[in-house]
Design a protein around this motif. Structure first.
Motif, PDB file in Angstrom:
ATOM      1  N   SER A  73       3.893  12.136  -5.164  1.00  0.00           N
ATOM      2  CA  SER A  73       3.551  13.150  -6.121  1.00  0.00           C
ATOM      3  C   SER A  73       4.244  14.353  -5.861  1.00  0.00           C
ATOM      4  N   TYR A  74       3.920  15.251  -6.601  1.00  0.00           N
ATOM      5  CA  TYR A  74       4.579  16.693  -6.706  1.00  0.00           C
ATOM      6  C   TYR A  74       3.834  17.499  -5.178  1.00  0.00           C
ATOM      7  N   SER A  75       3.011  16.809  -4.624  1.00  0.00           N
ATOM      8  CA  SER A  75       2.506  17.305  -3.183  1.00  0.00           C
ATOM      9  C   SER A  75       3.253  16.743  -2.070  1.00  0.00           C
ATOM     10  N   ASN A  76       4.152  15.646  -2.296  1.00  0.00           N
ATOM     11  CA  ASN A  76       4.663  15.200  -1.169  1.00  0.00           C
ATOM     12  C   ASN A  76       6.053  14.957  -1.663  1.00  0.00           C
ATOM     13  N   LEU A  77       6.857  15.651  -2.505  1.00  0.00           N
ATOM     14  CA  LEU A  77       8.031  15.257  -3.298  1.00  0.00           C
ATOM     15  C   LEU A  77       9.101  15.327  -2.109  1.00  0.00           C
ATOM     16  N   GLU A  78       8.860  16.119  -0.914  1.00  0.00           N
ATOM     17  CA  GLU A  78      10.100  16.351   0.134  1.00  0.00           C
ATOM     18  C   GLU A  78      10.173  14.853   0.856  1.00  0.00           C
ATOM     19  N   CYS A  79       9.238  14.057   0.683  1.00  0.00           N
ATOM     20  CA  CYS A  79       9.588  12.742   1.321  1.00  0.00           C
ATOM     21  C   CYS A  79      10.679  11.904   0.607  1.00  0.00           C
ATOM     22  N   LEU A  80      10.794  12.252  -0.723  1.00  0.00           N
ATOM     23  CA  LEU A  80      12.144  11.559  -1.522  1.00  0.00           C
ATOM     24  C   LEU A  80      13.244  11.350  -0.364  1.00  0.00           C
ATOM     25  N   GLU A  81      13.510  12.313   0.592  1.00  0.00           N
ATOM     26  CA  GLU A  81      14.786  12.099   1.494  1.00  0.00           C
ATOM     27  C   GLU A  81      14.539  10.884   2.567  1.00  0.00           C
ATOM     28  N   LEU A  82      13.364  10.271   2.414  1.00  0.00           N
ATOM     29  CA  LEU A  82      12.912   9.079   3.159  1.00  0.00           C
ATOM     30  C   LEU A  82      13.410   7.862   2.504  1.00  0.00           C
ATOM     31  N   LEU A  83      13.463   7.958   1.194  1.00  0.00           N
ATOM     32  CA  LEU A  83      13.643   6.622   0.328  1.00  0.00           C
ATOM     33  C   LEU A  83      15.056   6.466   0.255  1.00  0.00           C
ATOM     34  N   ASN A  84      15.148   5.058  -0.103  1.00  0.00           N
ATOM     35  CA  ASN A  84      16.819   4.784  -0.285  1.00  0.00           C
ATOM     36  C   ASN A  84      16.590   3.648  -1.499  1.00  0.00           C
ATOM     37  N   ARG A  85      17.455   3.215  -2.103  1.00  0.00           N
ATOM     38  CA  ARG A  85      17.670   2.559  -3.360  1.00  0.00           C
ATOM     39  C   ARG A  85      16.764   1.036  -3.302  1.00  0.00           C
ATOM     40  N   ASP A  86      16.640   0.642  -2.194  1.00  0.00           N
ATOM     41  CA  ASP A  86      15.814  -0.633  -1.918  1.00  0.00           C
ATOM     42  C   ASP A  86      14.403  -0.540  -2.000  1.00  0.00           C
ATOM     43  N   ILE A  87      13.901   0.779  -1.905  1.00  0.00           N
ATOM     44  CA  ILE A  87      12.505   0.758  -1.769  1.00  0.00           C
ATOM     45  C   ILE A  87      11.756   1.060  -3.134  1.00  0.00           C
ATOM     46  N   ALA A  88      10.797   0.357  -3.508  1.00  0.00           N
ATOM     47  CA  ALA A  88       9.985   0.647  -4.647  1.00  0.00           C
ATOM     48  C   ALA A  88       9.359   2.099  -4.419  1.00  0.00           C
ATOM     49  N   VAL A  89       8.797   2.727  -5.477  1.00  0.00           N
ATOM     50  CA  VAL A  89       8.081   3.762  -5.182  1.00  0.00           C
ATOM     51  C   VAL A  89       7.270   4.157  -6.381  1.00  0.00           C
ATOM     52  N   VAL A  90       5.813   4.363  -6.047  1.00  0.00           N
ATOM     53  CA  VAL A  90       4.605   4.679  -7.411  1.00  0.00           C
ATOM     54  C   VAL A  90       4.439   6.256  -7.377  1.00  0.00           C
ATOM     55  N   ALA A  91       5.150   6.642  -8.801  1.00  0.00           N
ATOM     56  CA  ALA A  91       4.930   7.963  -8.986  1.00  0.00           C
ATOM     57  C   ALA A  91       3.535   8.175  -9.586  1.00  0.00           C
ATOM     58  N   VAL A  92       2.652   9.245  -8.878  1.00  0.00           N
ATOM     59  CA  VAL A  92       1.287   9.480  -9.050  1.00  0.00           C
ATOM     60  C   VAL A  92       1.049  10.832  -9.658  1.00  0.00           C
ATOM     61  N   GLU A  93       0.516  10.852 -10.962  1.00  0.00           N
ATOM     62  CA  GLU A  93       0.197  12.210 -11.744  1.00  0.00           C
ATOM     63  C   GLU A  93      -0.618  11.933 -12.922  1.00  0.00           C
ATOM     64  N   ARG A  94      -1.535  12.593 -13.008  1.00  0.00           N
ATOM     65  CA  ARG A  94      -2.391  12.682 -14.395  1.00  0.00           C
ATOM     66  C   ARG A  94      -1.819  13.488 -15.563  1.00  0.00           C
ATOM     67  N   ASP A  95      -0.929  14.200 -15.279  1.00  0.00           N
ATOM     68  CA  ASP A  95      -0.516  15.203 -16.286  1.00  0.00           C
ATOM     69  C   ASP A  95       0.847  14.360 -16.792  1.00  0.00           C
ATOM     70  N   ILE A  96       0.741  13.943 -18.198  1.00  0.00           N
ATOM     71  CA  ILE A  96       1.750  13.218 -18.398  1.00  0.00           C
ATOM     72  C   ILE A  96       3.261  13.623 -18.577  1.00  0.00           C
ATOM     73  N   ASP A  97       3.167  15.052 -19.015  1.00  0.00           N
ATOM     74  CA  ASP A  97       4.609  15.475 -19.135  1.00  0.00           C
ATOM     75  C   ASP A  97       5.061  15.503 -17.442  1.00  0.00           C
ATOM     76  N   ARG A  98       4.341  16.179 -16.672  1.00  0.00           N
ATOM     77  CA  ARG A  98       4.735  16.192 -15.298  1.00  0.00           C
ATOM     78  C   ARG A  98       5.133  14.738 -14.843  1.00  0.00           C
ATOM     79  N   LEU A  99       4.302  13.474 -14.956  1.00  0.00           N
ATOM     80  CA  LEU A  99       4.523  12.343 -14.720  1.00  0.00           C
ATOM     81  C   LEU A  99       6.020  12.118 -15.178  1.00  0.00           C
ATOM     82  N   ILE A 100       6.177  12.029 -16.466  1.00  0.00           N
ATOM     83  CA  ILE A 100       7.311  11.808 -17.023  1.00  0.00           C
ATOM     84  C   ILE A 100       8.718  12.301 -16.197  1.00  0.00           C
ATOM     85  N   LYS A 101       8.472  13.746 -15.882  1.00  0.00           N
ATOM     86  CA  LYS A 101       9.744  14.376 -15.012  1.00  0.00           C
ATOM     87  C   LYS A 101       9.740  13.924 -13.643  1.00  0.00           C
ATOM     88  N   LEU A 102       8.593  13.478 -13.207  1.00  0.00           N
ATOM     89  CA  LEU A 102       8.320  12.961 -11.731  1.00  0.00           C
ATOM     90  C   LEU A 102       9.158  11.709 -11.664  1.00  0.00           C
TER      91      LEU A 102
END
Length: 145
Positions: free
Chosen positions: A43-72
């Motif tokens: 989520s936006y609260s832990n977005l800095e964790c993106l650097e831990l990810l690579n293309r092989d890892i699936a990820v779930v984006a969590v956000e109640r605000d739809i416009d923010r979820l689309i951007k996430l």
């Protein structure tokens, strides 16, 4: 953190895919190092964790605000092709408005897979779990989850 590594490694010995559900950067990093295939709860609260990810890892984006979820989701798709959106299915007494979020997301994004956490509903309602799960599955099908 050592427990996370140990548990993920044990799970990997018995399952073909393992996910880790945490907002903790340390736990996420340990899970990924141990071989987790999916990271829940980015989520936006832990977005800095993106650097831990690579293309092989699936990820779930969590956000109640739809416009923010689309951007996430767009942000996460720059890091991996395996993105699942979760507009969050709320427990009873808020479930209708949360279903509306899913409908709205699907109207705006027809392709990104959706997570539909029906446990939030079935575990917190005093009713026939089989029936509740059946109706939630029908709703999910209609939405395109």
């Amino acid at each position: 953190v050592d427990d996370v590594r140990r548990v993920v490694k044990i799970a990997k010995d018995h399952c073909s895919a393992v996910s880790i559900d945490t907002f903790s950067r340390k736990a996420m990093e340990a899970g990924i190092e141990a071989g987790a295939d999916m990271v829940m709860s980015i989520s936006y609260s832990n977005l800095e964790c993106l650097e831990l990810l690579n293309r092989d890892i699936a990820v779930v984006a969590v956000e109640r605000d739809i416009d923010r979820l689309i951007k996430l989701v767009e942000t996460l798709k720059r890091k991996t092709d395996k993105v699942v959106a979760d507009p969050i299915l709320d427990p009873p007494m808020k479930v209708a408005s949360s279903i509306a979020r899913y409908v709205r997301f699907r109207e705006l994004d027809k392709e990104t897979p959706l997570l539909f956490g029906v446990g939030n509903v079935t575990e917190l309602i005093d009713a026939d779990s089989i029936g509740i799960n059946a109706i939630m599955a029908c709703i999910a099908e209609e939405i395109g989850v």
